[in-house]
Design a protein around this motif. Structure first.
Motif, short mmCIF file in Angstrom:
data_model
loop_
_atom_site.label_atom_id
_atom_site.label_comp_id
_atom_site.label_asym_id
_atom_site.label_seq_id
_atom_site.Cartn_x
_atom_site.Cartn_y
_atom_site.Cartn_z
N ILE A 18 0.78 12.96 0.49
CA ILE A 18 1.40 11.90 -0.32
C ILE A 18 2.29 11.03 0.56
N PHE A 19 3.15 11.67 1.35
CA PHE A 19 4.05 10.92 2.22
C PHE A 19 3.28 10.09 3.24
N CYS A 20 2.28 10.68 3.85
CA CYS A 20 1.50 9.96 4.87
C CYS A 20 0.73 8.80 4.25
N LEU A 21 0.13 9.02 3.09
CA LEU A 21 -0.64 7.96 2.43
C LEU A 21 0.26 6.77 2.09
N PHE A 22 1.40 7.04 1.49
CA PHE A 22 2.31 5.95 1.15
C PHE A 22 2.85 5.26 2.40
N ALA A 23 3.18 6.02 3.43
CA ALA A 23 3.70 5.40 4.65
C ALA A 23 2.65 4.48 5.26
N VAL A 24 1.41 4.92 5.32
CA VAL A 24 0.34 4.08 5.86
C VAL A 24 0.18 2.82 5.02
N CYS A 25 0.21 2.97 3.69
CA CYS A 25 0.10 1.80 2.80
C CYS A 25 1.26 0.83 3.01
N PHE A 26 2.47 1.37 3.11
CA PHE A 26 3.63 0.49 3.33
C PHE A 26 3.50 -0.24 4.67
N PHE A 27 3.10 0.48 5.71
CA PHE A 27 2.94 -0.15 7.02
C PHE A 27 1.86 -1.23 6.98
N ARG A 28 0.75 -0.91 6.36
CA ARG A 28 -0.39 -1.85 6.32
C ARG A 28 -0.08 -3.09 5.50
N PHE A 29 0.50 -2.88 4.32
CA PHE A 29 0.69 -4.00 3.39
C PHE A 29 1.97 -4.80 3.64
N THR A 30 2.82 -4.34 4.54
CA THR A 30 4.00 -5.13 4.89
C THR A 30 3.57 -6.43 5.57
N ASN A 31 2.64 -6.33 6.48
CA ASN A 31 2.19 -7.51 7.21
C ASN A 31 0.95 -8.16 6.63
N ASN A 32 0.21 -7.43 5.81
CA ASN A 32 -1.04 -7.93 5.23
C ASN A 32 -1.10 -7.62 3.74
N PRO A 33 -0.21 -8.20 2.95
CA PRO A 33 -0.20 -7.86 1.52
C PRO A 33 -1.41 -8.46 0.79
N PRO A 34 -2.03 -7.68 -0.09
CA PRO A 34 -3.11 -8.22 -0.91
C PRO A 34 -2.55 -9.27 -1.87
N ASP A 35 -3.44 -10.05 -2.43
CA ASP A 35 -3.03 -11.11 -3.36
C ASP A 35 -2.91 -10.52 -4.77
N LEU A 36 -1.93 -9.64 -4.95
CA LEU A 36 -1.67 -9.00 -6.24
C LEU A 36 -0.20 -9.21 -6.60
N GLY A 37 0.10 -9.15 -7.87
CA GLY A 37 1.44 -9.43 -8.36
C GLY A 37 2.54 -8.57 -7.76
N ILE A 38 2.26 -7.30 -7.53
CA ILE A 38 3.29 -6.39 -7.01
C ILE A 38 3.75 -6.80 -5.61
N PHE A 39 2.92 -7.56 -4.89
CA PHE A 39 3.25 -8.01 -3.55
C PHE A 39 3.89 -9.40 -3.53
N GLN A 40 3.96 -10.04 -4.69
CA GLN A 40 4.53 -11.39 -4.79
C GLN A 40 6.03 -11.30 -5.07
N ILE A 41 6.76 -12.31 -4.65
CA ILE A 41 8.19 -12.38 -4.92
C ILE A 41 8.37 -12.83 -6.37
N PRO A 42 9.06 -12.01 -7.20
CA PRO A 42 9.24 -12.40 -8.59
C PRO A 42 10.13 -13.63 -8.73
N LEU A 43 9.86 -14.40 -9.75
CA LEU A 43 10.68 -15.59 -10.02
C LEU A 43 11.93 -15.16 -10.75
N LEU A 44 13.07 -15.70 -10.35
CA LEU A 44 14.34 -15.37 -11.01
C LEU A 44 14.49 -16.14 -12.29
#
Length: 167
Positions: free
Chosen positions: A141-167
């Motif tokens: 679990i820890f390794c999977l999430f760490a890899v996902c965080f590392f990967r998607f920090t620089n290459n985020p998919p075009d999904l809402g969770i990766f977008q900056i929410p509007l205030l």
């Protein structure tokens, strides 16, 4: 104070303090890409999940050598606790901001601290259950999430969770 309450309190304090610091370390580092792997690089929900994940992962990995003999599933218990807390953080954020129509920074901060407490409490609770799974699931679990965080920090998919929410 019983040992389990002390661990829960220590976990809450550790996750809360380190997570709060990680909110700012990317900017403080001059936008260093290595620091950004562990810190929030923007205000997206995904990046804020790192503020809970990495402190909790480090806390559980530090404690693992002390508890692995008595609680062989220690890392699994904490892995599921971290996953549950991140799921709670995300679902409550989207629920309240969807109802209100915007996100409120003070509520977001309070939510982070509540989820830090939930993570710590569940880590202790799940550890006490002493599941017979061993700690490989938790490590996965820890390794999977760490890899996902590392990967998607620089290459985020075009999904809402990766977008900056509007205030």
């Amino acid at each position: 104070m019983p040992k389990s309450k002390l661990i829960c309190l220590a976990g809450f304090i550790w996750i809360s303090l380190l997570g709060t610091l990680l909110h700012f370390t990317y900017e403080w580092s001059g936008c260093n890409s290595f620091i950004g792997l562990f810190s929030a690089v923007n205000e997206s929900v995904w990046e804020h999940m790192k503020l809970l994940f990495f402190p909790a992962a480090v806390f559980s990995i530090i404690l693992y050598p002390f508890f692995r003999k008595r609680f062989p599933s220690f890392l699994t218990a904490w892995g599921f606790a971290v996953f549950t807390a991140m799921l709670l953080q995300t679902s409550v954020f989207y629920t309240y901001s969807g109802i209100v129509g915007k996100n409120i920074p003070a509520v977001d901060i309070l939510l982070f601290y509540v989820c830090s407490l939930v993570c710590s409490s569940l880590g202790v609770l799940f550890t006490k259950k002493n599941m017979n799974t061993g700690s490989l699931w938790g490590l996965a679990i820890f390794c999977l999430f760490a890899v996902c965080f590392f990967r998607f920090t620089n290459n985020p998919p075009d999904l809402g969770i990766f977008q900056i929410p509007l205030l």
